[in-house]
Write a protein that holds these residues in place. Structure first.
Motif, PDB file in Angstrom:
ATOM      1  N   LYS A 168      26.861 -34.216   8.402  1.00 36.40           N
ATOM      2  CA  LYS A 168      26.248 -33.215   8.159  1.00 36.40           C
ATOM      3  C   LYS A 168      25.788 -32.578   6.810  1.00 36.40           C
ATOM      4  O   LYS A 168      26.497 -32.676   5.615  1.00 36.40           O
ATOM      5  CB  LYS A 168      27.236 -31.293   8.400  1.00 36.40           C
ATOM      6  N   LEU A 169      24.659 -32.094   7.146  1.00 36.87           N
ATOM      7  CA  LEU A 169      23.236 -31.569   6.272  1.00 36.87           C
ATOM      8  C   LEU A 169      22.530 -29.917   6.364  1.00 36.87           C
ATOM      9  O   LEU A 169      22.292 -30.140   8.075  1.00 36.87           O
ATOM     10  CB  LEU A 169      22.534 -32.653   6.362  1.00 36.87           C
ATOM     11  N   LYS A 170      21.901 -29.573   5.507  1.00 36.57           N
ATOM     12  CA  LYS A 170      21.125 -28.228   5.389  1.00 36.57           C
ATOM     13  C   LYS A 170      19.957 -28.990   5.180  1.00 36.57           C
ATOM     14  O   LYS A 170      20.071 -29.355   3.604  1.00 36.57           O
ATOM     15  CB  LYS A 170      21.913 -27.624   4.883  1.00 36.57           C
ATOM     16  N   LEU A 171      18.603 -28.909   5.265  1.00 42.50           N
ATOM     17  CA  LEU A 171      17.688 -28.592   4.978  1.00 42.50           C
ATOM     18  C   LEU A 171      16.768 -27.855   4.628  1.00 42.50           C
ATOM     19  O   LEU A 171      16.836 -26.606   5.438  1.00 42.50           O
ATOM     20  CB  LEU A 171      16.552 -29.933   5.765  1.00 42.50           C
ATOM     21  N   ASP A 172      15.838 -28.431   3.890  1.00 34.54           N
ATOM     22  CA  ASP A 172      15.044 -26.954   3.478  1.00 34.54           C
ATOM     23  C   ASP A 172      13.621 -27.199   3.829  1.00 34.54           C
ATOM     24  O   ASP A 172      13.631 -28.412   2.314  1.00 34.54           O
ATOM     25  CB  ASP A 172      15.228 -25.880   1.920  1.00 34.54           C
ATOM     26  N   GLY A 173      13.465 -27.865   4.676  1.00 34.21           N
ATOM     27  CA  GLY A 173      11.715 -28.177   4.970  1.00 34.21           C
ATOM     28  C   GLY A 173      11.943 -30.175   4.694  1.00 34.21           C
ATOM     29  O   GLY A 173      13.021 -30.716   5.445  1.00 34.21           O
ATOM     30  N   ASN A 198      37.868 -49.896  -7.520  1.00 34.85           N
ATOM     31  CA  ASN A 198      37.984 -49.228  -9.044  1.00 34.85           C
ATOM     32  C   ASN A 198      38.449 -47.752  -9.121  1.00 34.85           C
ATOM     33  O   ASN A 198      38.037 -47.191  -8.323  1.00 34.85           O
ATOM     34  CB  ASN A 198      36.858 -49.915  -9.621  1.00 34.85           C
ATOM     35  N   GLU A 199      38.264 -47.751 -10.339  1.00 37.36           N
ATOM     36  CA  GLU A 199      38.743 -46.284 -10.282  1.00 37.36           C
ATOM     37  C   GLU A 199      37.748 -44.668  -9.668  1.00 37.36           C
ATOM     38  O   GLU A 199      37.513 -44.001  -9.169  1.00 37.36           O
ATOM     39  CB  GLU A 199      38.901 -45.760 -11.989  1.00 37.36           C
ATOM     40  N   ILE A 200      36.550 -45.759  -9.570  1.00 32.41           N
ATOM     41  CA  ILE A 200      34.945 -44.349  -9.201  1.00 32.41           C
ATOM     42  C   ILE A 200      35.352 -44.403  -7.311  1.00 32.41           C
ATOM     43  O   ILE A 200      35.879 -42.505  -6.665  1.00 32.41           O
ATOM     44  CB  ILE A 200      33.492 -44.911  -8.986  1.00 32.41           C
ATOM     45  N   LEU A 201      35.797 -45.582  -7.255  1.00 31.43           N
ATOM     46  CA  LEU A 201      35.798 -45.877  -5.718  1.00 31.43           C
ATOM     47  C   LEU A 201      37.220 -44.955  -5.487  1.00 31.43           C
ATOM     48  O   LEU A 201      37.401 -43.671  -3.999  1.00 31.43           O
ATOM     49  CB  LEU A 201      36.014 -47.290  -5.365  1.00 31.43           C
ATOM     50  N   THR A 202      38.327 -45.055  -6.365  1.00 33.63           N
ATOM     51  CA  THR A 202      39.691 -44.859  -5.826  1.00 33.63           C
ATOM     52  C   THR A 202      39.835 -43.050  -5.681  1.00 33.63           C
ATOM     53  O   THR A 202      39.917 -42.370  -5.092  1.00 33.63           O
ATOM     54  CB  THR A 202      41.081 -44.586  -6.381  1.00 33.63           C
ATOM     55  N   GLU A 203      38.924 -42.158  -6.618  1.00 33.61           N
ATOM     56  CA  GLU A 203      38.848 -40.762  -6.952  1.00 33.61           C
ATOM     57  C   GLU A 203      37.830 -40.702  -6.257  1.00 33.61           C
ATOM     58  O   GLU A 203      38.405 -39.556  -5.499  1.00 33.61           O
ATOM     59  CB  GLU A 203      37.958 -41.077  -9.062  1.00 33.61           C
ATOM     60  N   HIS A 204      36.521 -41.181  -5.546  1.00 32.38           N
ATOM     61  CA  HIS A 204      36.774 -39.819  -4.241  1.00 32.38           C
ATOM     62  C   HIS A 204      36.517 -40.550  -3.112  1.00 32.38           C
ATOM     63  O   HIS A 204      36.401 -39.533  -2.702  1.00 32.38           O
ATOM     64  CB  HIS A 204      34.818 -40.932  -4.684  1.00 32.38           C
ATOM     65  N   ASN A 205      38.175 -41.267  -2.668  1.00 29.25           N
ATOM     66  CA  ASN A 205      38.531 -41.517  -1.877  1.00 29.25           C
ATOM     67  C   ASN A 205      39.662 -40.224  -1.770  1.00 29.25           C
ATOM     68  O   ASN A 205      40.271 -39.761  -0.750  1.00 29.25           O
ATOM     69  CB  ASN A 205      39.141 -42.900  -2.101  1.00 29.25           C
ATOM     70  N   MET A 206      40.871 -39.898  -2.946  1.00 31.09           N
ATOM     71  CA  MET A 206      41.757 -39.304  -3.127  1.00 31.09           C
ATOM     72  C   MET A 206      40.855 -38.229  -3.294  1.00 31.09           C
ATOM     73  O   MET A 206      41.854 -37.212  -2.585  1.00 31.09           O
ATOM     74  CB  MET A 206      42.372 -39.596  -4.518  1.00 31.09           C
ATOM     75  N   ARG A 207      39.807 -37.695  -3.272  1.00 30.36           N
ATOM     76  CA  ARG A 207      39.674 -36.130  -3.868  1.00 30.36           C
ATOM     77  C   ARG A 207      38.489 -36.564  -3.966  1.00 30.36           C
ATOM     78  O   ARG A 207      37.079 -36.087  -4.558  1.00 30.36           O
ATOM     79  CB  ARG A 207      40.458 -35.730  -5.425  1.00 30.36           C
ATOM     80  N   PRO A 208      37.730 -36.057  -2.712  1.00 33.20           N
ATOM     81  CA  PRO A 208      36.277 -36.454  -1.800  1.00 33.20           C
ATOM     82  C   PRO A 208      35.896 -35.304  -2.468  1.00 33.20           C
ATOM     83  O   PRO A 208      36.488 -33.891  -2.256  1.00 33.20           O
ATOM     84  CB  PRO A 208      36.318 -36.859  -0.381  1.00 33.20           C
ATOM     85  N   TYR A 209      34.588 -34.574  -3.252  1.00 35.91           N
ATOM     86  CA  TYR A 209      33.679 -33.910  -3.032  1.00 35.91           C
ATOM     87  C   TYR A 209      33.285 -33.011  -1.673  1.00 35.91           C
ATOM     88  O   TYR A 209      32.892 -31.741  -2.120  1.00 35.91           O
ATOM     89  CB  TYR A 209      32.506 -33.902  -4.104  1.00 35.91           C
ATOM     90  N   TYR A 210      32.625 -33.676  -1.205  1.00 35.40           N
ATOM     91  CA  TYR A 210      31.701 -33.623  -0.425  1.00 35.40           C
ATOM     92  C   TYR A 210      32.472 -33.438   1.425  1.00 35.40           C
ATOM     93  O   TYR A 210      32.994 -33.549   2.274  1.00 35.40           O
ATOM     94  CB  TYR A 210      30.009 -34.100   0.035  1.00 35.40           C
ATOM     95  N   LYS A 211      33.537 -33.682   1.286  1.00 37.50           N
ATOM     96  CA  LYS A 211      34.967 -33.638   2.485  1.00 37.50           C
ATOM     97  C   LYS A 211      35.372 -32.492   2.182  1.00 37.50           C
ATOM     98  O   LYS A 211      35.958 -32.039   2.590  1.00 37.50           O
ATOM     99  CB  LYS A 211      35.923 -34.565   2.333  1.00 37.50           C
ATOM    100  N   HIS A 212      34.420 -31.894   4.076  1.00 41.35           N
ATOM    101  CA  HIS A 212      34.620 -31.008   4.106  1.00 41.35           C
ATOM    102  C   HIS A 212      33.796 -30.461   5.431  1.00 41.35           C
ATOM    103  O   HIS A 212      33.145 -30.964   5.579  1.00 41.35           O
ATOM    104  CB  HIS A 212      34.703 -29.367   2.869  1.00 41.35           C
ATOM    105  N   GLU A 213      33.753 -29.214   6.346  1.00 45.14           N
ATOM    106  CA  GLU A 213      32.725 -28.420   7.138  1.00 45.14           C
ATOM    107  C   GLU A 213      32.143 -28.104   6.590  1.00 45.14           C
ATOM    108  O   GLU A 213      31.940 -27.256   5.384  1.00 45.14           O
ATOM    109  CB  GLU A 213      33.962 -27.700   7.908  1.00 45.14           C
ATOM    110  N   LEU A 214      30.777 -28.011   7.308  1.00 48.56           N
ATOM    111  CA  LEU A 214      29.893 -26.799   5.975  1.00 48.56           C
ATOM    112  C   LEU A 214      29.158 -26.564   7.716  1.00 48.56           C
ATOM    113  O   LEU A 214      28.613 -26.724   8.533  1.00 48.56           O
ATOM    114  CB  LEU A 214      28.681 -28.390   6.461  1.00 48.56           C
TER     115      LEU A 214
END
Lengths: 412, 146
Positions: free
Chosen positions: B45-50, B8-24
């Motif tokens: 990869k995660l950043k935590l504050d407490g 569906n659109e939500i899935l294909t959108e996140h696949n084609m233009r992932p917002y969080y797919k990058h180095e951290l």
């Protein structure tokens, strides 16, 4: 069915020999994974159990003798089919994997030493790679990988590097299950034999598509599974030169088994029975012989022609489809019914998922050939594989479905 | 089952233009998640504050379902505490098994686009890859500090 009327049988007649194929619901293009089974083979498996079921080689009553005859006739049938010099050169196994493991454990561990080399092609299915990794690890021998070019072919220089005076065994597939390329086995056996090395040929992928003659190939061992050759799952065969099989110890896993055999004071049976411990898959062997009779009635000429026509149709259409890349040779004739491909920005599992929605059955993944995938610098691919019973219509369904993949995944 | 609407659109959108797919850079937690059979392979990869997940990203390769699912998941858990994230992971896992209620599915926001996976056993592993990796990172078992 008799050989006389094959010329007048149409593709539709042949399709009617296969229940799932005749229904026309699925476009079944995953034949390299396993073939469909014709009714005559399914009937043969059933007939063994309804008409002659007894444990072969155990009883002296007529039923057991009949079961023994069905089993041993099947062995002769396989021997004739692949050009073995006698039926004793055929060992029935569960599948090609077991056949290759038999050679690795029984011949490999007893004949290969630390100073030796084993040459294995990089395009092998894992089943013809892992057993040799095991032998190399256990013996200290060196594994020498023969690297192919991107079309699947091997240069003479590469063969000469990998097959040398230290080589004890060459393990190579006849036809790659990913690229469909036929390897130059005759040349390889000649090279290997000149150094006193043996050659094991994995014919799993070739035997449904081309006539196998172990003498012509010069193979010392040859393995194949029945299930890719229209036979049931769970029956396969190993060909080995009789003199080699005679010198090999039985294939037993686990020390405890060997111990108990010694305590019983047992001596081993003659070949091939010493490699067929336990109750055998006699019904499977009987059905395999029926599958071979069926294949012979169709004829490899017809099979090759269908492979060529359908593969060319698929490859020509895919070439015109934007963003589709076909792996292996440019020439459809080099593919032996196997069409592996990728689509830009689409993971192969998504390709096969979309095709599944259209009831087009193909395979996606690394095809049990991860080292080849790495060699070709791809993670995985999609693969359609053709059999003689496939139709132009099935190939068209496949082509249309592939052409729709990118759109359906959101790539305009 | 008809899986025609899986992509569906939500899935294909996140696949084609992932917002969080990058180095951290300077991530506090990094963990690889792999589906050996299909070749889905991500680094989360995660950043935590407490106890709070302040930022997250992923890199890697895989099918549309594995990639979109990881992207949707990060959008859902960033800004939440570890225990809230664990609760969402649990909810998502139950949705994939077909055991979650309507309200729970609604709470999963965009991740609810993956609910039909419950009818597709072969693709479940792809959908849960990111979520299982996250659970390993922040659950009781902890993760590799980097």
């Amino acid at each position: 069915m008799s050989a006389e009327n094959t010329n007048v049988r149409t593709n539709e007649d042949i399709r009617n020999d296969f229940v799932l194929i005749a229904q026309n619901e699925y476009a079944y293009l995953d034949n390299a994974a396993t073939s469909q089974k014709p009714v005559c083979v399914i009937e043969a498996e059933k007939r063994f159990y309804t008409d002659m079921n007894a444990n072969p080689m155990r009883g002296f009553y007529p039923l057991s003798l009949e079961a023994t005859k069905a089993y041993e006739d099947a062995r002769s049938c396989v021997a004739n089919f692949i050009g073995a010099s006698c039926p004793e050169e055929i060992v029935f196994t569960r599948n090609a994997t077991e056949s290759i493991n038999l050679v690795a454990y029984s011949w490999g561990l007893n004949n290969i030493r630390a100073c030796d080399e084993i040459a294995v092609s990089v395009s092998e299915h894992h089943s013809n790679m892992l057993p040799w990794q095991m032998v190399a690890k256990a013996t200290g021998a060196k594994l020498n990988y023969i690297e192919c070019k991107s079309d699947g072919s091997y240069s003479d220089e590469e063969l000469e590097r990998a097959i040398n005076s230290r080589t004890k065994l060459v393990a190579i597939t006849h036809v790659s299950n990913v690229l469909g390329r036929r390897n130059p086995i005759e040349k390889i056996t000649e090279m290997a034999h000149s150094f006193g090395a043996l050659v094991l040929v994995d014919a799993s992928q070739s035997i449904p598509h081309m006539k196998i003659d172990v003498q012509k190939l010069g193979a010392d061992f040859l393995a194949f599974s029945g299930h890719k050759l229209l036979a049931p799952m769970g029956i396969g065969a190993l060909y080995g030169r009789k003199s080699l099989l005679e010198d090999m110890p039985p294939f037993l896993t686990g020390g405890e088994m060997i111990e108990s055999v010694r305590l019983d004071g047992a001596t081993y049976a003659e070949v091939p029975h010493k490699f067929e411990a336990g109750t055998v898959n006699a019904a499977g062997a009987y059905a395999l012989s029926e599958a071979i009779r069926y294949i012979n009635s169709i004829g490899y000429e017809y099979i090759k022609e269908r492979d060529r026509v359908l593969t060319a149709k698929a490859i020509e259409a895919l070439r015109k489809t934007e963003h589709v890349r076909i792996l292996g040779s440019e020439d459809p004739y080099d593919h032996n019914g196997i069409i592996s491909f990728t689509i830009d920005n689409v993971h192969p599992h998504d390709i096969s998922e979309v095709l599944a929605q259209d009831k087009v059955c193909i395979r996606a993944g690394h095809h049990c050939a991860q080292p080849l995938m790495e060699h070709l610098k791809i993670g995985s691919c999609a693969r359609a594989s053709i059999m003689f019973y496939n139709s132009e219509d099935e190939v068209e369904r496949f082509i249309e479905s592939v052409a729709s993949v990118r759109r359906r995944l959101g790539w305009a | 089952m008809d899986s025609r609407n899986l992509y569906n659109e939500i899935l294909t959108e996140h696949n084609m233009r992932p917002y969080y797919k990058h180095e951290l850079e300077d991530a506090d937690l990094v963990l690889e998640g792999v589906n050996p059979n299909c070749g889905d392979d991500i680094w989360l990869k995660l950043k935590l504050d407490g106890d709070v997940i302040t930022d997250g990203a992923f890199v890697g390769d895989g099918c549309a379902i594995s990639q979109a699912s990881a992207d949707i998941m990060l959008g859902l858990v960033i800004g939440r505490t570890k225990s809230e994230a664990i609760r969402l992971i649990d909810m998502f896992t139950r949705m994939i098994k077909g055991e979650a209620g309507e309200e729970e599915i609604e709470e999963l926001e965009e991740a609810s686009a993956l609910k039909d996976i419950s009818h597709m056993p072969a693709r479940v592993k792809c959908a849960v890859l990111g979520w299982h990796t996250l659970e390993e990172m922040i659950g009781d078992k902890g993760g590799d500090e980097s």
